[in-house]
Every structure is written in C-alpha cells, then in structure tokens.
Design an enzyme around this catalytic site. Structure first.
Site, PDB file in Angstrom:
ATOM      1  N   ASN A 162      54.668  44.581 -83.249  1.00  0.00           N
ATOM      2  CA  ASN A 162      55.023  45.061 -81.994  1.00  0.00           C
ATOM      3  C   ASN A 162      56.360  44.713 -81.587  1.00  0.00           C
ATOM      4  O   ASN A 162      57.102  45.470 -80.984  1.00  0.00           O
ATOM      5  CB  ASN A 162      54.143  44.678 -80.933  1.00  0.00           C
ATOM      6  CG  ASN A 162      53.787  43.298 -80.553  1.00  0.00           C
ATOM      7  OD1 ASN A 162      53.939  42.483 -81.403  1.00  0.00           O
ATOM      8  ND2 ASN A 162      53.614  43.255 -79.453  1.00  0.00           N
ATOM      9  N   GLY A 175      49.428  37.564 -84.070  1.00  0.00           N
ATOM     10  CA  GLY A 175      48.757  38.876 -84.357  1.00  0.00           C
ATOM     11  C   GLY A 175      47.438  38.797 -83.668  1.00  0.00           C
ATOM     12  O   GLY A 175      46.929  38.501 -82.689  1.00  0.00           O
ATOM     13  N   THR A 225      42.344  38.544 -87.379  1.00  0.00           N
ATOM     14  CA  THR A 225      43.001  37.849 -88.573  1.00  0.00           C
ATOM     15  C   THR A 225      43.201  36.279 -88.176  1.00  0.00           C
ATOM     16  O   THR A 225      43.232  35.777 -89.158  1.00  0.00           O
ATOM     17  CB  THR A 225      44.481  38.532 -88.424  1.00  0.00           C
ATOM     18  OG1 THR A 225      44.328  39.972 -88.335  1.00  0.00           O
ATOM     19  CG2 THR A 225      45.270  38.352 -89.880  1.00  0.00           C
ATOM     20  N   GLU A 279      48.775  32.823 -81.780  1.00  0.00           N
ATOM     21  CA  GLU A 279      48.999  33.482 -80.924  1.00  0.00           C
ATOM     22  C   GLU A 279      48.325  35.006 -81.162  1.00  0.00           C
ATOM     23  O   GLU A 279      48.716  35.547 -81.688  1.00  0.00           O
ATOM     24  CB  GLU A 279      50.475  33.696 -80.569  1.00  0.00           C
ATOM     25  CG  GLU A 279      51.380  32.631 -80.352  1.00  0.00           C
ATOM     26  CD  GLU A 279      50.951  31.782 -79.146  1.00  0.00           C
ATOM     27  OE1 GLU A 279      50.393  32.508 -78.233  1.00  0.00           O
ATOM     28  OE2 GLU A 279      50.989  30.482 -79.059  1.00  0.00           O
ATOM     29  N   CYS A 329      51.696  42.184 -76.379  1.00  0.00           N
ATOM     30  CA  CYS A 329      50.332  41.547 -76.098  1.00  0.00           C
ATOM     31  C   CYS A 329      50.243  41.110 -74.719  1.00  0.00           C
ATOM     32  O   CYS A 329      49.234  40.990 -74.069  1.00  0.00           O
ATOM     33  CB  CYS A 329      50.447  40.205 -76.875  1.00  0.00           C
ATOM     34  SG  CYS A 329      51.904  39.386 -76.555  1.00  0.00           S
ATOM     35  N   GLU A 341      53.178  28.037 -77.867  1.00  0.00           N
ATOM     36  CA  GLU A 341      54.939  28.137 -78.706  1.00  0.00           C
ATOM     37  C   GLU A 341      55.946  27.712 -77.451  1.00  0.00           C
ATOM     38  O   GLU A 341      55.530  27.652 -76.288  1.00  0.00           O
ATOM     39  CB  GLU A 341      55.089  29.477 -79.196  1.00  0.00           C
ATOM     40  CG  GLU A 341      54.135  29.662 -80.381  1.00  0.00           C
ATOM     41  CD  GLU A 341      54.410  30.996 -80.928  1.00  0.00           C
ATOM     42  OE1 GLU A 341      54.810  31.870 -80.219  1.00  0.00           O
ATOM     43  OE2 GLU A 341      54.307  31.067 -82.272  1.00  0.00           O
TER      44      GLU A 341
HETATM   45  P1  NDP Z   1      47.508  41.586 -87.416  1.00  0.00           P
HETATM   46  O1  NDP Z   1      46.870  40.560 -87.218  1.00  0.00           O
HETATM   47  O2  NDP Z   1      47.086  42.714 -88.355  1.00  0.00           O
HETATM   48  O3  NDP Z   1      48.952  41.089 -88.277  1.00  0.00           O
HETATM   49  C1  NDP Z   1      49.731  40.289 -87.930  1.00  0.00           C
HETATM   50  C2  NDP Z   1      50.400  39.630 -89.012  1.00  0.00           C
HETATM   51  O4  NDP Z   1      49.371  39.120 -90.081  1.00  0.00           O
HETATM   52  C3  NDP Z   1      51.033  40.817 -89.939  1.00  0.00           C
HETATM   53  O5  NDP Z   1      52.325  40.399 -90.575  1.00  0.00           O
HETATM   54  C4  NDP Z   1      49.827  41.154 -91.169  1.00  0.00           C
HETATM   55  O6  NDP Z   1      50.316  41.456 -92.254  1.00  0.00           O
HETATM   56  C5  NDP Z   1      49.538  39.357 -91.315  1.00  0.00           C
HETATM   57  N1  NDP Z   1      48.272  39.303 -91.728  1.00  0.00           N
HETATM   58  C6  NDP Z   1      47.087  40.411 -91.802  1.00  0.00           C
HETATM   59  N2  NDP Z   1      46.125  39.720 -92.658  1.00  0.00           N
HETATM   60  C7  NDP Z   1      46.444  38.901 -93.018  1.00  0.00           C
HETATM   61  C8  NDP Z   1      45.867  37.632 -93.608  1.00  0.00           C
HETATM   62  N3  NDP Z   1      44.335  37.769 -94.286  1.00  0.00           N
HETATM   63  N4  NDP Z   1      46.339  36.621 -93.758  1.00  0.00           N
HETATM   64  C9  NDP Z   1      47.580  36.376 -93.647  1.00  0.00           C
HETATM   65  N5  NDP Z   1      48.116  37.231 -92.942  1.00  0.00           N
HETATM   66  C10 NDP Z   1      47.679  38.452 -92.669  1.00  0.00           C
HETATM   67  O7  NDP Z   1      48.048  42.260 -85.845  1.00  0.00           O
HETATM   68  P2  NDP Z   1      48.847  43.392 -85.665  1.00  0.00           P
HETATM   69  O8  NDP Z   1      50.467  43.061 -86.618  1.00  0.00           O
HETATM   70  O9  NDP Z   1      48.187  44.664 -85.694  1.00  0.00           O
HETATM   71  O10 NDP Z   1      49.611  43.004 -84.457  1.00  0.00           O
HETATM   72  C11 NDP Z   1      49.012  43.470 -83.188  1.00  0.00           C
HETATM   73  C12 NDP Z   1      48.116  42.069 -82.597  1.00  0.00           C
HETATM   74  O11 NDP Z   1      49.012  41.002 -82.329  1.00  0.00           O
HETATM   75  C13 NDP Z   1      47.460  42.586 -81.418  1.00  0.00           C
HETATM   76  O12 NDP Z   1      46.224  41.887 -81.345  1.00  0.00           O
HETATM   77  C14 NDP Z   1      48.369  41.902 -80.426  1.00  0.00           C
HETATM   78  O13 NDP Z   1      47.629  41.298 -79.080  1.00  0.00           O
HETATM   79  C15 NDP Z   1      48.727  40.620 -81.292  1.00  0.00           C
HETATM   80  N6  NDP Z   1      49.813  39.810 -80.650  1.00  0.00           N
HETATM   81  C16 NDP Z   1      49.892  38.605 -79.786  1.00  0.00           C
HETATM   82  C17 NDP Z   1      50.952  38.151 -79.545  1.00  0.00           C
HETATM   83  C18 NDP Z   1      50.762  36.762 -78.792  1.00  0.00           C
HETATM   84  O14 NDP Z   1      51.808  36.050 -78.325  1.00  0.00           O
HETATM   85  N7  NDP Z   1      49.684  36.348 -78.363  1.00  0.00           N
HETATM   86  C19 NDP Z   1      52.125  38.907 -79.338  1.00  0.00           C
HETATM   87  C20 NDP Z   1      52.290  40.017 -80.036  1.00  0.00           C
HETATM   88  C21 NDP Z   1      51.152  40.551 -80.512  1.00  0.00           C
HETATM   89  P3  NDP Z   1      50.596  43.237 -92.431  1.00  0.00           P
HETATM   90  O15 NDP Z   1      50.488  43.784 -91.011  1.00  0.00           O
HETATM   91  O16 NDP Z   1      51.868  43.311 -92.959  1.00  0.00           O
HETATM   92  O17 NDP Z   1      49.614  43.679 -93.344  1.00  0.00           O
END
Ligand code: NDP
Length: 480
Positions: A150, A226, A230, A248, A282, A461
């Site tokens: 994002n 993420g 996950t 996070e 987020c 963080e």
């Molecule tokens: P994901 O959890 O799908 O992915 C986040 C990252 O983790 C990506 O690089 C993804 O790879 C990787 N990933 C996925 N599966 C695994 C695994 N099994 N092991 C290790 N790494 C893995 O989240 P999104 O990318 O869809 O992001 C959106 C989410 O992030 C929302 O829920 C949002 O709220 C949250 N978010 C939280 C923030 C905070 O500060 N709390 C800030 C911004 C977002 P790939 O996508 O390349 O497959």
C-alpha cells in the site's frame, strides 16, 4: 518486456531458478514488467552475502554508517521524479500522493534513522555502594524485513533504515505486487557506497521467498508489515526459533466525530482519512461514528464532497483517487460492498466500478463508497476491507461510541473530533489503539512509537523503539 532483478551482494542478479512473475499496472490492467519469482536458494545466497558483510558494517563507526545512510536519503531525493513516477505506476496511486507522501517520507525515514543513531544512547543503573550496571546495545546480525503494497517504499524504508542504522545486515522483501521502487533502491545504495551484502533485496511471492526468509535459521529477527492472517502465520513459524518479531498488522479504525468539533476542518480531513490512497492505508478511518446532533448535516456535506472526488489515472495531476492495487483486491472490496447490502446497509454514494477511457478501460478503479444503516457488530463493520469504503453510524453518548469503537478485534489507530479537551483525553485513554489523533489525522512525528494492539500487531516501530528492536541489550555489572 522489462525485467527487474534481485539485489544480492551489491549486484543486480536474476533469480537462480530463472523464473519470473507478471507485474500488472493497476491503471491499465496490463502486464508491464516481470519480477523474479525467487526462492530459498536466492535467500541463502543473500544470507551468505550478509554474513560476510556483517563484520564490516557492524564494525564501522556510527558516523560512517550514518554518512552512507544520509547519502541513500539524498540519492532518493535527487531521483524524486523517477521514484514518484515508478511508485504511482506500480501501485495505481495518484502521482500527487506519491510526490507528497510516499517518496518524501522514504527520504525522511533514511535521514531520520541515519541521524538518530548518532544520538542513540544506552542506559546505566548505579547500585549504591555495590557497583554499576551498564547496558550494551549490539546489532542483532542478519534481519528480515517484509513489507506490503500500500505504501511500498515508505514502509520498506521504515524498516530497513533503522535496521541498517543499528548495524544489522538486511534481507528485505517488498510486496510482489509493488516491487519497482525497492528495485530502484539497490542502485541508490550502491551509489551511496554501502558495502556489498549489507542490504539484499529479494523479489517474489510471500509464501515462497517471504516464507524462506522467515524460516531461515540465520535470520534472527523479522520486521513484518501486512495482513493479520500473514502475521499470525509468521508468528507461528518464527516462535520455535525464538526470533525477535515486530508485527504491524491490519486495522479497522474508528473516526469519532462529536457535535462540538470544528466542522469544516473535520470534514476535509475526514475526506482524506477515508479515501487517501483509495482507502488503502492501514490508518484510514473506515468506521465513521457521528454524534446525532450533526449526523444529518455531516451526511449531506460528506456525501456531496465524496461524490465529487475526481477518479482518474494516476499520472493525472488532478486525480484525487487512482486505481486499486490489483484485480483480486478490487474484487475483494467489491465483495464487501455486496455484503454490506446483504447486511441491510444503504449505499449513499459510490459502490460501482469505474471504467475510464482507453488506455485505462481495464484499470481497477472503484467509486468511493459511503454506507449507512449497518449494525456496529456486523461483518462489514468488523472486518478489514482496506479499500475506498466507509460506514456511517450515529451515536448519542461517549460511553456508547466507546463501546462501538472498541468492538473489533483490531486496535491500530483512532481519530477523535471534539472541542472538549477533557473528553478528548478521557477517550484517548480508553480507546483500544496504538495511535490516537485528536482533531487531526496521519500527522507523523518519526520519534513517536508506532504500532497496534489486539490483532493489529505486536511491538512498536518508530524512533528509539525501532532502534531498540533492531539491537540486543546486554547488561554488564561492575563491582565497586
Ligand atoms: P500481506 O500480509 O498479504 O503481505 C505483506 C507482505 O508479506 C508481502 O510482502 C507478502 O508477499 C508477504 N507475505 C505473504 N505471505 C507470506 C508468508 N507466508 N511468509 C512471509 N511473507 C509473506 O498484506 P498485503 O500486502 O495485502 O497488505 C495489506 C495489509 O497490510 C492490510 O491488512 C493492512 O492493514 C496491513 N498494513 C498494516 C500496516 C501497519 O502499520 N500496521 C501498514 C500498512 C499495511 P507478496 O504480497 O509479495 O506475496
């Protein structure tokens, strides 16, 4: 077709398996470049490089490391236009947002941690008549940084910069959905004089290369941003290896509006906190609670402003909303709009996919959507949608809104609009969130702790919290 590469041991390289994944441009729905479909072999190569680099990087003086990181910050700044255009194209966000938020904040992240490491001090505790304890803070070694799509470079740098500043070597994975600015970063690091192997950037799928990072025994800490699911998987996988974890995760943030707020300021900020980055931040306030005295006035004014937001292709400087990040994500958000209607919600504006003229006719554009009439406990109001969808819920008392605000499994951030400071402080204390804004939204001071409670994450963080996370504390006692 252009191919982007991994950055391992200071050089750009192909994934060892030779496999690539399509990278789509959200505004057109077309593949515009290929990214490495890396696996555990590439992670192992990166770990080998990081192991060699760690004694060099961690033994440099703090000033030398700081100088290099300042150069990285300046390097991004000097290529601002290139980074802005790449981020906007890769993610679908308006170019104005990438130019005002994403890339400047990535520049600040590197600069902030490059300079804060110079002032980072550890504690000492004297024991009267007995001796003195002092705490050493040493880098952990090799750490993994995994970030979402994002705010691609912004969140990538938010992890990498403190990890490097503290003296660690990093294996980093950007989201496979938005890899481009992380790809450009390798070149900037090389030009800044960062030794080979200090920062390794590996592209590919989460469940393949991300998983290999989490499982690698020599990667001693994982900083992850993420989704909550996950994060849960990562916690389960890393726990038996006793890795340090910073998670996070998702949010479902309340935006609480009292009758006595500054209406105009609240209205324009609420427009942003609802729909900035197509609602894919987020910290967006997706549950809007409005006190009954101004509910109708707010609803009319808000719906009017929302229906006039300009949806356009990301490079249009007038665009207020761009494309959602991917087709699966667009479909997920649409499924929640359908669910909201099944749950009895009434769409006040939006709800439909937008088809722009060629070449953007297949882009992932969606109208900003405002829904009312839902129970605070329904799925639409409890689950994270992470798109341009907000709900309106009226309330009468502070107690009532607090109960509704705290009802979800999440606890990332909250916004409170009121002129009654005593009430604002009272609520800020009671609300279950890691970050609370009073009469503001998304104001960030990089020195403050950032993170969530409940299913929104573990750890903090930002500022010293990040430097503490990326170091191991060792207490030494000396007898008088
Ligand atoms: P994901 O959890 O799908 O992915 C986040 C990252 O983790 C990506 O690089 C993804 O790879 C990787 N990933 C996925 N599966 C695994 C695994 N099994 N092991 C290790 N790494 C893995 O989240 P999104 O990318 O869809 O992001 C959106 C989410 O992030 C929302 O829920 C949002 O709220 C949250 N978010 C939280 C923030 C905070 O500060 N709390 C800030 C911004 C977002 P790939 O996508 O390349 O497959």
């Amino acid at each position: 077709m252009e191919k982007i590469h991994n950055f391992i041991n200071g050089v750009y390289c192909e994934p060892k398996n030779g496999l690539y994944i399509d990278n789509y441009e959200p505004a057109t729905g077309k593949v515009y470049c290929l990214i490495p479909d890396s696996d555990e072999i590439d992670v192992q190569n990166a770990v080998n490089a990081a192991e060699k680099a760690f004694p060099i990087w961690s033994k440099m003086t703090i000033e030398q490391r700081s100088d290099i990181l300042v150069k990285v910050s300046k390097g991004i700044e000097s290529r601002m236009d290139e980074f802005v255009a790449a981020e906007s194209k890769d993610n679908g966000k308006p170019v104005s947002l990438a130019a005002h938020v994403d890339i400047p904040r990535a520049v600040s992240n590197f600069y902030f941690f490059a300079t804060s490491i110079i002032h980072f001090a550890s504690e000492s505790h004297a024991m009267e008549g007995e001796g003195i304890n002092y705490t050493l803070r040493k880098p952990i070694g090799i750490v993994g940084c995994i970030s979402p799509w994002n705010l691609p470079l912004y969140l990538f740098s938010w992890k990498i910069a403190p990890a490097l500043a503290a003296g660690n070597c990093v294996i980093a994975k950007p989201s496979e959905v938005t890899p481009y600015t992380a790809y450009l970063l390798g070149k900037v690091c090389e030009e800044a004089g960062m030794p080979a192997g200090v920062l390794n950037i590996i592209h590919g799928l989460g469940n393949r290369v991300g998983d290999a990072i989490v499982k690698h025994p020599k990667i001693k800490a994982i900083s992850f941003t993420g989704g909550t699911k996950t994060g849960e998987y990562i916690a389960r996988t890393a726990a038996p290896m006793f890795k340090k974890l910073s998670l996070e995760l998702g949010g479902k943030n309340p935006n609480i509006i009292f009758d006595d707020c500054d209406f105009d300021e609240m209205l324009s900020t609420t427009l942003r906190s609802s729909f900035a980055n197509q609602g894919q931040i987020c910290l967006c306030g997706s549950r809007i609670f409005v006190q009954k005295g101004i509910y109708e006035k707010f609803k009319t004014a808000f719906v009017d402003r929302v229906s006039n937001l300009k949806i356009s292709f990301p490079s249009d400087p007038k665009a207020k909303m761009g494309a959602l990040v991917s087709l699966p994500h667009l479909e997920k958000v649409q499924s929640y709009i359908a669910l909201a209607q099944e749950e009895g919600g009434k769409i006040l504006t939006g709800g439909k996919r937008v088809f722009l003229d060629a070449p953007h006719e297949n882009g992932y554009f969606l109208e900003p959507t405002v829904i009312e009439g839902l129970d605070y406990n329904c799925r639409t109001n409890q689950e994270e949608i992470f798109g341009p969808v907000v709900t309106l819920t009226p309330f009468e008392t502070e107690e009532e809104v607090l109960k509704m605000a705290n009802s979800t499994e999440y606890g990332l951030s909250a916004t409170i609009w009121t002129s009654d400071l005593r009430r604002a402080h009272r609520l800020a204390e009671e609300i279950q969130a890691g970050v609370v804004w009073i009469n503001a939204w998304l104001v960030r001071d990089l020195r403050t702790p950032f993170g969530g409670v409940k299913s929104s994450g573990v750890g903090r963080e930002g500022g010293l919290e990040a430097l503490r996370f990326f170091t191991e504390a060792k207490n030494v006692f000396v007898k008088y």
